[in-house]
Design a protein around this motif. Structure first.
Motif, PDB file in Angstrom:
ATOM      1  N   PHE B  35      -5.864 -64.834 -35.918  1.00 27.62           N
ATOM      2  CA  PHE B  35      -4.788 -64.418 -36.802  1.00 27.62           C
ATOM      3  C   PHE B  35      -3.919 -63.362 -36.124  1.00 27.62           C
ATOM      4  CE2 PHE B  35      -6.759 -66.175 -40.620  1.00 27.62           C
ATOM      5  CZ  PHE B  35      -8.112 -66.134 -40.328  1.00 27.62           C
ATOM      6  N   TRP B  36      -2.695 -63.299 -36.563  1.00 29.31           N
ATOM      7  CA  TRP B  36      -1.846 -62.138 -36.331  1.00 29.31           C
ATOM      8  C   TRP B  36      -1.491 -61.574 -37.704  1.00 29.31           C
ATOM      9  CZ3 TRP B  36      -0.717 -59.415 -32.100  1.00 29.31           C
ATOM     10  CH2 TRP B  36      -0.941 -60.011 -30.848  1.00 29.31           C
ATOM     11  N   TYR B  37      -1.788 -60.279 -37.852  1.00 24.77           N
ATOM     12  CA  TYR B  37      -1.430 -59.560 -39.063  1.00 24.77           C
ATOM     13  C   TYR B  37      -0.388 -58.514 -38.712  1.00 24.77           C
ATOM     14  CZ  TYR B  37      -5.112 -61.282 -42.237  1.00 24.77           C
ATOM     15  OH  TYR B  37      -5.899 -62.056 -43.054  1.00 24.77           O
ATOM     16  N   LYS B  38       0.476 -58.237 -39.659  1.00 29.85           N
ATOM     17  CA  LYS B  38       1.509 -57.222 -39.526  1.00 29.85           C
ATOM     18  C   LYS B  38       1.199 -56.104 -40.507  1.00 29.85           C
ATOM     19  CE  LYS B  38       6.425 -56.850 -40.813  1.00 29.85           C
ATOM     20  NZ  LYS B  38       7.609 -57.640 -41.267  1.00 29.85           N
ATOM     21  N   GLN B  39       1.289 -54.851 -40.047  1.00 34.33           N
ATOM     22  CA  GLN B  39       1.057 -53.709 -40.928  1.00 34.33           C
ATOM     23  C   GLN B  39       2.262 -52.776 -40.857  1.00 34.33           C
ATOM     24  OE1 GLN B  39      -2.170 -50.895 -40.014  1.00 34.33           O
ATOM     25  NE2 GLN B  39      -2.742 -50.900 -42.184  1.00 34.33           N
ATOM     26  N   PRO B  40       3.156 -52.883 -41.823  1.00 33.63           N
ATOM     27  CA  PRO B  40       4.320 -51.980 -41.859  1.00 33.63           C
ATOM     28  C   PRO B  40       3.885 -50.604 -42.347  1.00 33.63           C
ATOM     29  CG  PRO B  40       4.344 -53.483 -43.733  1.00 33.63           C
ATOM     30  CD  PRO B  40       3.167 -53.874 -42.889  1.00 33.63           C
ATOM     31  N   PRO B  41       4.802 -49.665 -42.412  1.00 38.81           N
ATOM     32  CA  PRO B  41       4.468 -48.315 -42.890  1.00 38.81           C
ATOM     33  C   PRO B  41       3.875 -48.294 -44.303  1.00 38.81           C
ATOM     34  CG  PRO B  41       6.545 -48.264 -41.746  1.00 38.81           C
ATOM     35  CD  PRO B  41       6.158 -49.712 -41.842  1.00 38.81           C
ATOM     36  N   SER B  42       4.106 -49.328 -45.087  1.00 37.14           N
ATOM     37  CA  SER B  42       3.498 -49.411 -46.423  1.00 37.14           C
ATOM     38  C   SER B  42       1.991 -49.581 -46.346  1.00 37.14           C
ATOM     39  CB  SER B  42       4.104 -50.580 -47.209  1.00 37.14           C
ATOM     40  OG  SER B  42       3.705 -51.821 -46.634  1.00 37.14           O
ATOM     41  N   ALA B  88       6.804 -52.993 -36.981  1.00 37.49           N
ATOM     42  CA  ALA B  88       5.510 -52.754 -37.630  1.00 37.49           C
ATOM     43  C   ALA B  88       4.443 -52.677 -36.549  1.00 37.49           C
ATOM     44  CB  ALA B  88       5.163 -53.886 -38.606  1.00 37.49           C
ATOM     45  N   MET B  89       3.215 -52.401 -36.985  1.00 45.61           N
ATOM     46  CA  MET B  89       2.043 -52.522 -36.117  1.00 45.61           C
ATOM     47  C   MET B  89       1.529 -53.953 -36.281  1.00 45.61           C
ATOM     48  SD  MET B  89      -0.009 -50.908 -34.025  1.00 45.61           S
ATOM     49  CE  MET B  89      -0.277 -49.168 -34.344  1.00 45.61           C
ATOM     50  N   TYR B  90       1.277 -54.612 -35.163  1.00 45.52           N
ATOM     51  CA  TYR B  90       0.772 -55.980 -35.195  1.00 45.52           C
ATOM     52  C   TYR B  90      -0.664 -56.012 -34.671  1.00 45.52           C
ATOM     53  CZ  TYR B  90       5.363 -57.799 -36.321  1.00 45.52           C
ATOM     54  OH  TYR B  90       6.545 -58.081 -36.963  1.00 45.52           O
ATOM     55  N   PHE B  91      -1.526 -56.658 -35.440  1.00 44.75           N
ATOM     56  CA  PHE B  91      -2.928 -56.764 -35.073  1.00 44.75           C
ATOM     57  C   PHE B  91      -3.309 -58.222 -34.868  1.00 44.75           C
ATOM     58  CE2 PHE B  91      -4.413 -52.485 -35.631  1.00 44.75           C
ATOM     59  CZ  PHE B  91      -3.583 -51.934 -36.579  1.00 44.75           C
ATOM     60  N   CYS B  92      -4.022 -58.451 -33.799  1.00 43.35           N
ATOM     61  CA  CYS B  92      -4.645 -59.736 -33.537  1.00 43.35           C
ATOM     62  C   CYS B  92      -6.065 -59.672 -34.106  1.00 43.35           C
ATOM     63  CB  CYS B  92      -4.669 -59.972 -32.025  1.00 43.35           C
ATOM     64  SG  CYS B  92      -5.452 -61.476 -31.476  1.00 43.35           S
ATOM     65  N   ALA B  93      -6.522 -60.750 -34.709  1.00 37.86           N
ATOM     66  CA  ALA B  93      -7.850 -60.718 -35.336  1.00 37.86           C
ATOM     67  C   ALA B  93      -8.557 -62.053 -35.145  1.00 37.86           C
ATOM     68  CB  ALA B  93      -7.736 -60.385 -36.822  1.00 37.86           C
ATOM     69  N   TYR B  94      -9.881 -61.969 -35.118  1.00 37.72           N
ATOM     70  CA  TYR B  94     -10.756 -63.126 -34.903  1.00 37.72           C
ATOM     71  C   TYR B  94     -11.700 -63.270 -36.083  1.00 37.72           C
ATOM     72  CZ  TYR B  94     -14.678 -65.742 -32.822  1.00 37.72           C
ATOM     73  OH  TYR B  94     -15.664 -66.664 -32.548  1.00 37.72           O
ATOM     74  N   ARG B  95     -12.008 -64.526 -36.444  1.00 40.40           N
ATOM     75  CA  ARG B  95     -13.014 -64.781 -37.475  1.00 40.40           C
ATOM     76  C   ARG B  95     -13.778 -66.038 -37.153  1.00 40.40           C
ATOM     77  NH1 ARG B  95     -13.051 -67.269 -43.176  1.00 40.40           N
ATOM     78  NH2 ARG B  95     -14.689 -68.395 -42.090  1.00 40.40           N
ATOM     79  N   SER B  96     -15.074 -65.989 -37.296  1.00 36.13           N
ATOM     80  CA  SER B  96     -15.889 -67.181 -37.090  1.00 36.13           C
ATOM     81  C   SER B  96     -15.537 -68.243 -38.111  1.00 36.13           C
ATOM     82  CB  SER B  96     -17.378 -66.839 -37.214  1.00 36.13           C
ATOM     83  OG  SER B  96     -17.779 -65.950 -36.206  1.00 36.13           O
TER      84      SER B  96
END
Lengths: 114, 119
Positions: B35-42, B88-96
């Motif tokens: 996944f790519w998640y976005k985390q804005p200042p909110s 924003a801050m962008y996070f890469c994430a992994y899930r089984s």
């Protein structure tokens, strides 16, 4: 459709105190997980609740505990607060019957421990 | 245990230009989600895009697309026609990929990339 809501949004505690954070899951979701996000870092998995039981836990000590209620809302409790517990605590919900992998997050509770 | 690495703490892009954010991961599993998640200042994590590892085709969502290289364990995000709202801050994430009902759906996140969009 109601999204994930968390309360309180901000709080300040002193070392040694206890804190309870609350989360209402998105409508139709039966699984809730909690994450700790320290400043400038990615979220770290604390634990997950499904059917009111913990069914997965990250590398966090037992003083981090939780509850899930019949309406699928959840609480995160942290005892004996330490300075390093200062972080943004994120709640995420999902529906276990749909394995799309996606989690829906709330806006978090910012905890400061002095 | 799985790990996710984002080697770019900060990136900037001119409005309307294209930017690519990098992510690598380590796993011994063959089936998983990225996944790519976005985390804005909110502060709310917002899903940008999802990729199932068993799909060879790269996922696309409007201006967002990924370059998924399974053998190289690489998962980059391309943002085309960048807009000010993409900052924003962008996070890469992994899930089984677990299909049993109620099984833990732990996401493993990278450390994030702070994206600045310049007007």
């Amino acid at each position: 459709e109601t999204g994930v809501t968390q309360s309180p949004t901000h709080l300040i505690k002193t070392r040694g105190q206890q804190v309870t954070l609350r989360c209402s899951s998105q409508s139709g979701h039966n699984t809730v997980s909690w994450y700790q996000q320290a400043l400038g870092q990615g979220p770290q998995f604390i634990f997950q609740y499904y059917r009111e039981e913990e069914n997965g836990r990250g590398n966090f000590p037992p003083r981090f505990s939780g509850l899930q209620f019949p309406n699928y809302s959840s609480e995160l409790n942290v005892n004996a607060l330490e300075l390093d517990d200062s972080a943004l605590y994120l709640c995420a919900s999902s529906f276990s019957g749909r394995n799309t992998g996606e989690l829906f997050f709330g806006e978090g509770s910012r905890l400061t421990v002095l | 245990a799985q790990t996710v690495t984002q080697s770019q703490p900060e990136m900037s892009v001119q409005e309307a230009e294209t930017v690519t954010l990098s992510c690598t991961y380590d796993t011994s599993e063959s089936d998983y989600y990225l996944f790519w998640y976005k985390q804005p200042p909110s502060r709310q994590m917002i899903l940008v895009i999802r990729q199932e590892a068993y799909k060879q085709q790269n996922a696309t969502e409007n201006r967002f697309s990924v370059n998924f290289q399974k053998a190289a364990k690489s998962f980059s995000l391309k943002i085309s026609d960048s807009q000010l709202g993409d900052a924003a801050m962008y996070f890469c994430a992994y899930r089984s990929f677990r299909i049993s009902s109620g099984s833990a759906r732990q996401l493993t996140f990278g450390s994030g990339t702070q994206l600045t969009v310049l007007p």
